[in-house]
Write a protein that holds these residues in place. Structure first.
Motif, PDB file in Angstrom:
ATOM      1  N   GLU A 155      72.381  68.889 102.409  1.00 34.80           N
ATOM      2  CA  GLU A 155      72.408  67.787 101.439  1.00 34.80           C
ATOM      3  C   GLU A 155      71.095  67.593 100.691  1.00 34.80           C
ATOM      4  OE1 GLU A 155      72.471  65.532 105.497  1.00 34.80           O
ATOM      5  OE2 GLU A 155      72.918  67.540 104.785  1.00 34.80           O
ATOM      6  N   LEU A 156      70.023  68.254 101.118  1.00 35.79           N
ATOM      7  CA  LEU A 156      68.736  68.108 100.427  1.00 35.79           C
ATOM      8  C   LEU A 156      68.402  69.310  99.541  1.00 35.79           C
ATOM      9  CD1 LEU A 156      66.579  66.559 103.306  1.00 35.79           C
ATOM     10  CD2 LEU A 156      67.779  65.373 101.448  1.00 35.79           C
ATOM     11  N   GLN A 157      69.208  70.353  99.617  1.00 32.91           N
ATOM     12  CA  GLN A 157      68.896  71.595  98.894  1.00 32.91           C
ATOM     13  C   GLN A 157      68.891  71.433  97.374  1.00 32.91           C
ATOM     14  OE1 GLN A 157      67.657  74.219 100.632  1.00 32.91           O
ATOM     15  NE2 GLN A 157      67.941  72.783 102.320  1.00 32.91           N
ATOM     16  N   GLY A 158      69.601  70.454  96.839  1.00 34.84           N
ATOM     17  CA  GLY A 158      69.673  70.279  95.387  1.00 34.84           C
ATOM     18  C   GLY A 158      68.445  69.625  94.767  1.00 34.84           C
ATOM     19  N   PHE A 159      67.526  69.145  95.596  1.00 32.43           N
ATOM     20  CA  PHE A 159      66.337  68.466  95.068  1.00 32.43           C
ATOM     21  C   PHE A 159      65.210  69.463  94.851  1.00 32.43           C
ATOM     22  CE2 PHE A 159      68.544  65.041  97.320  1.00 32.43           C
ATOM     23  CZ  PHE A 159      68.455  64.003  96.409  1.00 32.43           C
ATOM     24  N   PRO A 160      64.673  69.520  93.600  1.00 30.41           N
ATOM     25  CA  PRO A 160      63.559  70.441  93.345  1.00 30.41           C
ATOM     26  C   PRO A 160      62.316  70.095  94.184  1.00 30.41           C
ATOM     27  CG  PRO A 160      63.995  69.058  91.415  1.00 30.41           C
ATOM     28  CD  PRO A 160      65.088  68.787  92.406  1.00 30.41           C
TER      29      PRO A 160
END
Length: 137
Positions: free
Chosen positions: A70-75
């Motif tokens: 769930e955190l992979q989409g944050f640069p």
């Protein structure tokens, strides 16, 4: 701080709270805790083995968060990962690798043990784990 930064901090903190961590759940605070621990090891960890292993949980929590789907989409996650990797390099250079072979190789920070420490840590490691590390003053 951009809206994205704020969203990352909230998502990161929420994830860590759900995984059972109750303090230093913001990315900056958790990274600071890891940096502080590594610095204390560079100067000879002053406390005992229980505190050492407790302080290592900051790296466990960082790993869980950096691996969380769930955190992979944050640069911001890749920026955090780069900072963690820089600190990891410093820590890895201090380790006796494979001191605890029962721990998964992916958790190298817990599988290894610092080569040296202050008196409390050295004595605890010898007594509790039959592991010899150098004592520094």
């Amino acid at each position: 701080m951009t809206h994205s930064d704020s969203g990352f901090r909230v998502a990161f903190s929420d994830f860590l709270r759900k995984s059972g961590r109750w303090r230093d759940v913001e990315p900056e605070a958790l990274l600071a805790r890891w940096v502080s621990f590594v610095e204390s090891c560079e100067h000879g960890y002053r406390s005992d083995a229980q505190d050492y292993f407790n302080d290592l949980t900051s790296r466990d929590s960082l790993e869980r968060a950096m691996s969380a789907a769930e955190l992979q989409g944050f640069p911001e996650l890749s920026q955090l990962r780069a900072k963690v990797e820089a600190v990891d390099m410093r820590f890895r250079s201090m380790l006796l690798p494979d001191s605890f072979p029962g721990i998964d190789e992916k958790s190298w920070w817990a599988r290894g043990m610092v080569r040296y420490g202050r008196k409390h840590l050295v004595e605890d490691m010898r007594r509790e784990y039959r592991l010899e590390i150098a004592e520094i003053e």
